[in-house]
Design a protein around this motif. Structure first.
Motif, PDB file in Angstrom:
ATOM      1  N   ILE A 169      51.038  -0.157  -2.618  1.00 52.23           N
ATOM      2  CA  ILE A 169      49.597  -0.130  -2.858  1.00 52.23           C
ATOM      3  C   ILE A 169      49.272  -0.850  -4.163  1.00 52.23           C
ATOM      4  CG2 ILE A 169      47.650   1.393  -3.433  1.00 52.23           C
ATOM      5  CD1 ILE A 169      48.782   3.362  -1.365  1.00 52.23           C
ATOM      6  N   TYR A 170      50.087  -0.626  -5.191  1.00 54.94           N
ATOM      7  CA  TYR A 170      49.874  -1.321  -6.465  1.00 54.94           C
ATOM      8  C   TYR A 170      49.888  -2.839  -6.279  1.00 54.94           C
ATOM      9  CZ  TYR A 170      50.737   3.072  -9.053  1.00 54.94           C
ATOM     10  OH  TYR A 170      50.674   4.340  -9.568  1.00 54.94           O
ATOM     11  N   PHE A 171      50.919  -3.325  -5.571  1.00 54.41           N
ATOM     12  CA  PHE A 171      51.044  -4.773  -5.404  1.00 54.41           C
ATOM     13  C   PHE A 171      49.972  -5.335  -4.475  1.00 54.41           C
ATOM     14  CE2 PHE A 171      55.404  -3.990  -7.000  1.00 54.41           C
ATOM     15  CZ  PHE A 171      55.402  -4.927  -8.032  1.00 54.41           C
ATOM     16  N   ALA A 172      49.533  -4.535  -3.501  1.00 53.86           N
ATOM     17  CA  ALA A 172      48.417  -4.973  -2.660  1.00 53.86           C
ATOM     18  C   ALA A 172      47.162  -5.145  -3.510  1.00 53.86           C
ATOM     19  CB  ALA A 172      48.165  -3.966  -1.543  1.00 53.86           C
ATOM     20  N   HIS A 173      46.929  -4.210  -4.441  1.00 52.96           N
ATOM     21  CA  HIS A 173      45.798  -4.332  -5.362  1.00 52.96           C
ATOM     22  C   HIS A 173      45.936  -5.570  -6.250  1.00 52.96           C
ATOM     23  CE1 HIS A 173      44.442  -0.330  -4.206  1.00 52.96           C
ATOM     24  NE2 HIS A 173      43.403  -0.489  -4.992  1.00 52.96           N
ATOM     25  N   PHE A 174      47.165  -5.870  -6.636  1.00 54.07           N
ATOM     26  CA  PHE A 174      47.402  -7.059  -7.468  1.00 54.07           C
ATOM     27  C   PHE A 174      46.980  -8.329  -6.720  1.00 54.07           C
ATOM     28  CE2 PHE A 174      50.097 -10.616  -8.758  1.00 54.07           C
ATOM     29  CZ  PHE A 174      49.850 -10.667 -10.122  1.00 54.07           C
ATOM     30  N   PHE A 175      47.396  -8.448  -5.470  1.00 50.57           N
ATOM     31  CA  PHE A 175      47.030  -9.637  -4.691  1.00 50.57           C
ATOM     32  C   PHE A 175      45.522  -9.690  -4.448  1.00 50.57           C
ATOM     33  CE2 PHE A 175      51.588  -9.680  -3.495  1.00 50.57           C
ATOM     34  CZ  PHE A 175      51.853 -11.006  -3.790  1.00 50.57           C
ATOM     35  N   GLU A 176      44.909  -8.520  -4.229  1.00 57.63           N
ATOM     36  CA  GLU A 176      43.448  -8.494  -4.094  1.00 57.63           C
ATOM     37  C   GLU A 176      42.789  -9.016  -5.365  1.00 57.63           C
ATOM     38  OE1 GLU A 176      41.467  -4.977  -2.299  1.00 57.63           O
ATOM     39  OE2 GLU A 176      43.504  -4.184  -2.198  1.00 57.63           O
ATOM     40  N   GLY A 177      43.331  -8.616  -6.511  1.00 59.39           N
ATOM     41  CA  GLY A 177      42.761  -9.033  -7.788  1.00 59.39           C
ATOM     42  C   GLY A 177      42.812 -10.531  -8.004  1.00 59.39           C
ATOM     43  N   LEU A 178      43.786 -11.191  -7.381  1.00 57.93           N
ATOM     44  CA  LEU A 178      43.876 -12.653  -7.512  1.00 57.93           C
ATOM     45  C   LEU A 178      42.676 -13.362  -6.886  1.00 57.93           C
ATOM     46  CD1 LEU A 178      47.683 -13.250  -6.774  1.00 57.93           C
ATOM     47  CD2 LEU A 178      46.532 -13.259  -8.992  1.00 57.93           C
ATOM     48  N   SER A 179      41.955 -12.666  -5.999  1.00 58.09           N
ATOM     49  CA  SER A 179      40.766 -13.268  -5.394  1.00 58.09           C
ATOM     50  C   SER A 179      39.650 -13.460  -6.411  1.00 58.09           C
ATOM     51  CB  SER A 179      40.259 -12.406  -4.234  1.00 58.09           C
ATOM     52  OG  SER A 179      39.758 -11.166  -4.699  1.00 58.09           O
ATOM     53  N   THR A 180      39.826 -12.907  -7.605  1.00 57.53           N
ATOM     54  CA  THR A 180      38.860 -13.118  -8.689  1.00 57.53           C
ATOM     55  C   THR A 180      38.749 -14.599  -9.038  1.00 57.53           C
ATOM     56  OG1 THR A 180      39.481 -10.951  -9.558  1.00 57.53           O
ATOM     57  CG2 THR A 180      38.189 -12.355 -11.010  1.00 57.53           C
ATOM     58  N   ALA A 181      39.733 -15.376  -8.667  1.00 55.24           N
ATOM     59  CA  ALA A 181      39.660 -16.826  -8.875  1.00 55.24           C
ATOM     60  C   ALA A 181      38.384 -17.394  -8.267  1.00 55.24           C
ATOM     61  CB  ALA A 181      40.878 -17.503  -8.251  1.00 55.24           C
ATOM     62  N   ALA A 182      37.888 -16.748  -7.213  1.00 55.34           N
ATOM     63  CA  ALA A 182      36.637 -17.184  -6.585  1.00 55.34           C
ATOM     64  C   ALA A 182      35.445 -16.402  -7.109  1.00 55.34           C
ATOM     65  CB  ALA A 182      36.730 -17.024  -5.063  1.00 55.34           C
ATOM     66  N   SER A 183      35.561 -15.085  -7.160  1.00 54.63           N
ATOM     67  CA  SER A 183      34.397 -14.259  -7.506  1.00 54.63           C
ATOM     68  C   SER A 183      33.933 -14.453  -8.936  1.00 54.63           C
ATOM     69  CB  SER A 183      34.707 -12.782  -7.261  1.00 54.63           C
ATOM     70  OG  SER A 183      35.816 -12.363  -8.022  1.00 54.63           O
ATOM     71  N   VAL A 184      34.801 -14.992  -9.798  1.00 54.86           N
ATOM     72  CA  VAL A 184      34.410 -15.221 -11.186  1.00 54.86           C
ATOM     73  C   VAL A 184      33.282 -16.253 -11.302  1.00 54.86           C
ATOM     74  CG1 VAL A 184      36.057 -17.092 -11.708  1.00 54.86           C
ATOM     75  CG2 VAL A 184      35.360 -15.497 -13.509  1.00 54.86           C
ATOM     76  N   THR A 185      33.100 -17.070 -10.261  1.00 51.60           N
ATOM     77  CA  THR A 185      32.018 -18.070 -10.272  1.00 51.60           C
ATOM     78  C   THR A 185      31.055 -17.899  -9.094  1.00 51.60           C
ATOM     79  OG1 THR A 185      33.495 -19.623  -9.107  1.00 51.60           O
ATOM     80  CG2 THR A 185      33.375 -19.799 -11.529  1.00 51.60           C
ATOM     81  N   PHE A 186      31.002 -16.696  -8.524  1.00 51.84           N
ATOM     82  CA  PHE A 186      30.134 -16.422  -7.379  1.00 51.84           C
ATOM     83  C   PHE A 186      28.721 -16.965  -7.577  1.00 51.84           C
ATOM     84  CE2 PHE A 186      31.896 -12.586  -4.817  1.00 51.84           C
ATOM     85  CZ  PHE A 186      32.283 -13.449  -3.810  1.00 51.84           C
ATOM     86  N   THR A 187      28.047 -16.502  -8.622  1.00 53.20           N
ATOM     87  CA  THR A 187      26.635 -16.838  -8.832  1.00 53.20           C
ATOM     88  C   THR A 187      26.451 -18.336  -9.027  1.00 53.20           C
ATOM     89  OG1 THR A 187      26.380 -14.682  -9.902  1.00 53.20           O
ATOM     90  CG2 THR A 187      24.565 -16.236 -10.127  1.00 53.20           C
TER      91      THR A 187
END
Length: 390
Positions: A7-25
């Motif tokens: 579960i920890y590592f699944a959360h880690f991979f989910e967090g990598l999606s911030t590469a996109a959400s950091v520039t959402f707006t």
């Protein structure tokens, strides 16, 4: 515990999606959307999330929390793929729909899966610590992904969304590899409806859960309006270069990882009531402060604002899980998410338009006052319930 590590590592991979959400707006604005349209998108997202929450919670209680989380991760990945291949208002709308359905399958199911895994080992008292550490892994991933995502965005705005889609694949696989015994309920429509009905009634009759719902509504609206409508253009307006938005997000992510991992220690020392008081007051005060700042001095205030929200998640998740019925755990958790989502989604339809009319500074002030007033109502209900039970 090996299953918790997955579960920890699944959360880690989910967090990598911030590469996109950091520039959402910025991504939405670059494709011709107005702040009002961005508000509509996230309002639509929240309403869909709310509408899907209870039905998917019932499915999770019937067929298993692990299957629900895995399906949710896959659907969430499709939202980023749609943003990449179809960057128009309608494409973003479809992406929001996929993302809402994906998160609905995870809502309640993720925390319930963790709680059940710990309960089996008689370690359920460690639930808040595990939730905090999972959030910490997510935040560590944002430290890595945020600066990379903003740099890539400056040269190829669409590429971070393709990368976000890809990182959900290992996250989904890890969840399906979790070893968890679950006795499925008979797949009858009557059983499904009964689970939803009983779980919903138990939720709305529970004053603690209703208090958490009110506080969650206030904080969800403030977090979404700030992060999805205001954060990125606000940082640009105070003098932050687009390429450095990801660096700032990475620094914030490092602090959030520390806060998330250690939130349970603070919460255990000061108690539930004072923890909720911090959760309400920190975002309120910092939003009001940001409404009066138009220089780089805003950055440390933004950091404190983010810390308040990071402290919120493990604390509120633990309070919620302690109130849930075992056989209807995901349904009840999803009911609180539904109530927060439907009320928050409707209000978001108006906040985006408000930014176009009143501007970011005035909206920040109104947002801070809104969070303080509504959050205080939830605190009063929570404290009143505790007084009655003493």
């Amino acid at each position: 515990m090996n299953e918790i590590r997955k579960i920890y590592f699944a959360h880690f991979f989910e967090g990598l999606s911030t590469a996109a959400s950091v520039t959402f707006t910025l991504y939405f604005l670059s494709h011709g959307l107005t702040q009002a349209q961005i508000g509509q998108l996230f309002g639509f997202f929240m309403i869909c999330l709310a509408l899907f929450d209870i039905p998917t919670g019932g499915l999770a209680d019937m067929f298993g929390h692990k299957a629900s989380v895995g399906a949710g991760l896959f659907l969430q990945s499709l939202s980023f793929l749609l943003f990449f291949v179809y960057p128009t208002y309608f494409g973003f709308l479809l992406g929001m729909l996929a993302g809402a359905l994906g998160l609905a399958f995870q809502s309640g199911a993720t925390s319930s899966l963790i709680y059940e895994l710990l309960h089996k080992q008689k370690m359920h008292e460690d639930f808040q610590k595990v939730i905090g550490r999972a959030g910490g892994y997510f935040s560590i991933a944002t430290i890595i992904a945020s600066p990379i995502g903003s740099i890539i965005y400056k040269h190829n705005p669409g590429l971070p969304y393709l990368l976000a889609f890809l990182v959900f694949i290992p996250a989904t696989i890890l969840v399906y590899l979790i070893k968890w015994e679950f006795v499925k309920k008979p797949p009858k429509f009557s059983t499904y409806i009964k689970t939803i009905k009983e779980g919903t009634l138990l939720t709305v009759r529970n004053r603690t859960l209703m208090a958490i719902t009110i506080i969650g509504f206030a904080l969800t609206v403030s977090r979404l309006v700030y992060s999805q409508n205001i954060s990125q253009p606000y940082m640009v307006s105070v003098g932050v270069d687009v390429a450095y938005i990801g660096v700032i997000a990475a620094i914030i992510g490092a602090v959030l990882a520390f806060v998330s991992i250690n939130a349970y220690k603070v919460s255990q020392k000061i108690g539930k009531t004072y923890s909720l008081l911090l959760i309400v007051t920190i975002p309120s005060i910092t939003l009001i402060a940001l409404s009066h700042i138009n220089t780089l001095l805003a950055l440390p205030v933004i950091l404190v604002l983010s810390m308040g929200h990071a402290f919120r998640d493990p604390v509120m998740a633990h309070i919620t899980q302690d109130e849930l019925d075992r056989d209807k755990r995901s349904t009840m958790a999803s009911t609180t998410s539904f109530l927060i989502g439907i009320s928050g989604g409707i209000s978001l339809l108006f906040w985006g338009k408000g930014i176009d009319i009143f501007g970011m500074q005035n909206t920040l002030l109104l947002l801070g006052l809104f969070t303080l007033v509504v959050g205080t109502l939830g605190l009063l209900l929570f404290q009143h319930k505790n007084v009655l039970t003493k």
